[in-house]
Design a protein around this motif. Structure first.
Motif, short mmCIF file in Angstrom:
data_model
loop_
_atom_site.label_atom_id
_atom_site.label_comp_id
_atom_site.label_asym_id
_atom_site.label_seq_id
_atom_site.Cartn_x
_atom_site.Cartn_y
_atom_site.Cartn_z
N LEU A 183 0.86 -1.19 0.00
CA LEU A 183 0.00 0.00 0.00
C LEU A 183 0.89 1.23 0.00
N THR B 232 0.70 4.40 0.62
CA THR B 232 0.73 5.48 1.63
C THR B 232 1.19 4.97 2.99
N LEU B 233 1.54 3.69 3.06
CA LEU B 233 2.00 3.14 4.34
C LEU B 233 3.50 2.89 4.28
N ASP C 253 4.44 -0.42 8.43
CA ASP C 253 2.98 -0.48 8.47
C ASP C 253 2.45 -1.48 7.45
#
Lengths: 375, 229
Positions: free
Chosen positions: B102, B104-105, B109
């Motif tokens: 992902l 944006t992580l 994360d």
């Protein structure tokens, strides 16, 4: 990393859509807050004005539903009312909304029986009260003095007659602060309604019980056909304007609720359509379907809760702004009760759940392999 | 040389006459596939494009359901599982060709994503995995700032975070240059040996499949041959 942070991150990734959705919801919530607080404020302002005078019962025409009930000849009913046990005083009141200055919006003008208990709750800030029934003098509320730019000693023309400003008073009821006050006789003269009143205020003695009040109400209905004795709260409830404003605020709640739920529904549906592959990845990584439901509903609730909080602040701002409009000053004090504001937040959460549930279930039902193939 | 013999003694996974039809029965992706994979075995599934190798991996990973036939995890038939996502979470780790991180992580994360909704603090385990995979200084970097090899190592850490028994890797080196591909395969094989994991890897690259203990060659939705690497 937890579900809340993940949901916030997903919303942050699409700032324009998130901002638009929150804006749409906050506008709906603001309309609900502003209209409802004004409707309640309108109701409460009138009730407070009646309560502040220390009136126990109000006698009015049974069919009248105006803000100020239709005038009637006081002497038709006053003797009969005065004869009822526990009735200490029966005082007439005549009121109109009149334009008294070209530079200011219309104001309430009240005519109260000279020397009656109605005057007792007012605090004279400046000058004096009208000395006698026949004196062409008025007392004006502090807000009215400010709006009309008048002070003690000035003259005000009302319905073609000049009145001297004898005093300036302060009341705990905002409507009275924005009003002009003269004796009942003067008011009957300038409005060409000799002997007439909108309502008769009844002051009961201190020994009167709830049962006595009910008995008085029943006696009025029985002995004075066409008239009714009610409390100030009941009078306000009977008021058509109050009922219309409440109906409008309820309609706004319904419309805002439906539109809000549809906006959220559309946003979340678009969001999961765009994120089909991502949801497939989450499922492939071992997310349970109920976690996907929690994520989508969580995102939806965050959107509506943010819209709710902003909407409440915006609604308070709008209502406060309306209160201060020249036309509305001294007539409405919006009411923002915490239970109501918490209910609005509850409504926001409900919107989020309703709007997000179907998209969430749709997302959770995706076949991971099929979702992963989606470009 | 594999630590397990090419014919598995103890199958962790076996498929039984597995078939998969697409397009309302018009396309047969799998046609009666029977394979067995032993505990701790490293199996490569190879074959030409469209031969059904990814479809087989999806069925093994419970991402898709077969038209007919069944799969057994140890003695447990998939058809008897009540919660496939729970089974997947507890037993299977996925590594994809295009990483599927992902954006944006951060790396850390991303590794923690499979633990969302599970009780407990998984931070330490995620940090330990990333450190083991040589990414101790890249934990807070976002995928865009990582090389292809680093991204795939983050994806491997993510696949391991729930402590699975089987790693399913779909062309894990397909998006990498040869140096990064070799590094990722070293990591995958090292972790497998250390944790005694079973790895089933789909690849069309012969040099990659050579790293496995056993190669299952597929053609037209059927097992064409099984050979020791």
């Amino acid at each position: 990393m937890n579900l809340l942070r993940f949901a916030l991150d997903n919303l942050y990734r699409r700032p324009a859509r998130t901002a638009l959705t929150v804006s749409a919801i906050s506008l709906g919530i603001a309309a609900v807050v502003a209209l409802t607080s004004i409707a309640w404020g309108f109701e409460a302002s009138w009730q407070k004005a009646n309560d502040a005078r220390g009136t126990d019962l109000i006698v009015t025409r049974i069919a009248s539903e105006n803000t100020m009930p239709s005038p009637f000849v006081a002497e038709q009913v006053k003797p009969a009312l005065s004869a009822i046990p526990h009735v200490r005083e029966v005082v007439g009141l005549l009121s109109e909304m009149l334009t008294v200055s070209e530079d200011a919006p219309p104001v309430f003008v009240f005519g109260w029986a000279h020397g009656s208990y109605l005057w007792e709750h007012l605090e004279l800030k400046n000058g004096r009260w009208p000395a006698e029934d026949g004196e062409a003098a008025i007392a004006i509320g502090s807000l009215a003095a400010e709006m009309l730019h008048k002070q003690v000693g000035d003259q005000i023309e009302i319905e073609g007659r000049m009145f001297g400003v004898a005093g300036i008073f302060e009341s705990s009821a905002m409507i009275e602060n924005g009003a002009l006050l003269m004796t009942l006789t003067q008011m009957q003269q300038i409005t060409d309604k000799p002997g007439k009143v909108n309502i008769l205020n009844i002051k009961l003695d201190s020994q009167t019980s709830e049962a006595d009040i009910e008995a008085i109400k029943a006696q009025v209905r029985k002995t004075l056909p066409g008239f009714i004795a009610i409390t100030s709260g009941e009078l306000v409830q009977k008021n058509a304007v109050v009922r219309i404003s409440k109906a409008m605020s309820n309609a706004t709640i319904l419309i805002a609720g439906l539109v809000g739920a549809l906006v959220v529904f559309n946003t979340m549906l678009m969001s999961i359509n765009e994120r089909t592959r991502e949801i497939g990845i989450l499922l492939a990584l071992g997310w349970q379907r109920r976690t996907v439901v929690k994520l989508i509903v969580g995102e939806s609730v965050i959107l509506t809760l943010a819209g709710g909080v902003i909407g409440i602040l915006l609604g308070i701002l709008i209502a406060t702004g309306l209160e201060h409009l020249e036309l509305m000053r001294g007539k409405i004090a919006a009411i923002f009760s915490f239970p109501f504001l918490f209910s609005v937040l509850g409504l926001s959460v409900l919107l989020g759940i309703c709007g997000g549930l179907y998209p969430a279930i749709k997302a959770a039902r995706l076949q991971p392999a099929q979702a992963l193939r989606q470009e | 040389m594999s630590i397990f013999p090419p014919s598995p003694q103890t199958p962790i996974l076996s498929t039984h006459k597995l078939s998969l039809l697409f397009d309302e029965g018009q396309t047969r992706a799998l046609d009666g596939v029977d394979i067995e994979v032993g505990e701790g075995e490293f199996v490569a599934i190879t074959g030409p494009s469209g031969c059904g190798k990814s479809s087989l991996l999806n069925l093994i990973g419970t991402l898709d359901t077969p038209t007919s036939g069944d799969i057994h995890f140890r003695t447990q038939p998939y058809s008897a599982l009540r919660d496939l996502s729970l089974f997947r979470r507890e037993n299977i780790g996925f590594v994809f060709q295009s990483f599927h991180l992902l954006p944006t992580l951060s790396a850390l994360d991303n590794v923690l994503v499979p633990t969302i909704g599970r009780p407990g603090d998984h931070q330490e385990r995620a940090r330990a995995l990333l450190t083991k995979l040589g990414l101790s200084k890249r934990m807070n970097h976002f995928p865009a700032k990582l090389s292809g090899g680093e991204r795939q190592r983050v994806a491997i850490a993510r696949a391991l975070i729930n402590d699975p028994d089987i790693i399913l890797a779909d062309e894990p080196t397909g998006s990498l240059d040869s140096a990064n591909a070799a590094q990722v395969l070293d990591v995958l094989d090292g972790i497998r040996r250390e944790k005694e994991l079973t790895v089933i890897m789909v690849t069309h690259d012969a040099s990659v499949s050579a790293r496995a203990d056993r190669i299952i060659r597929m053609r037209d939705g059927k097992v064409d041959a099984e050979v020791a690497a």
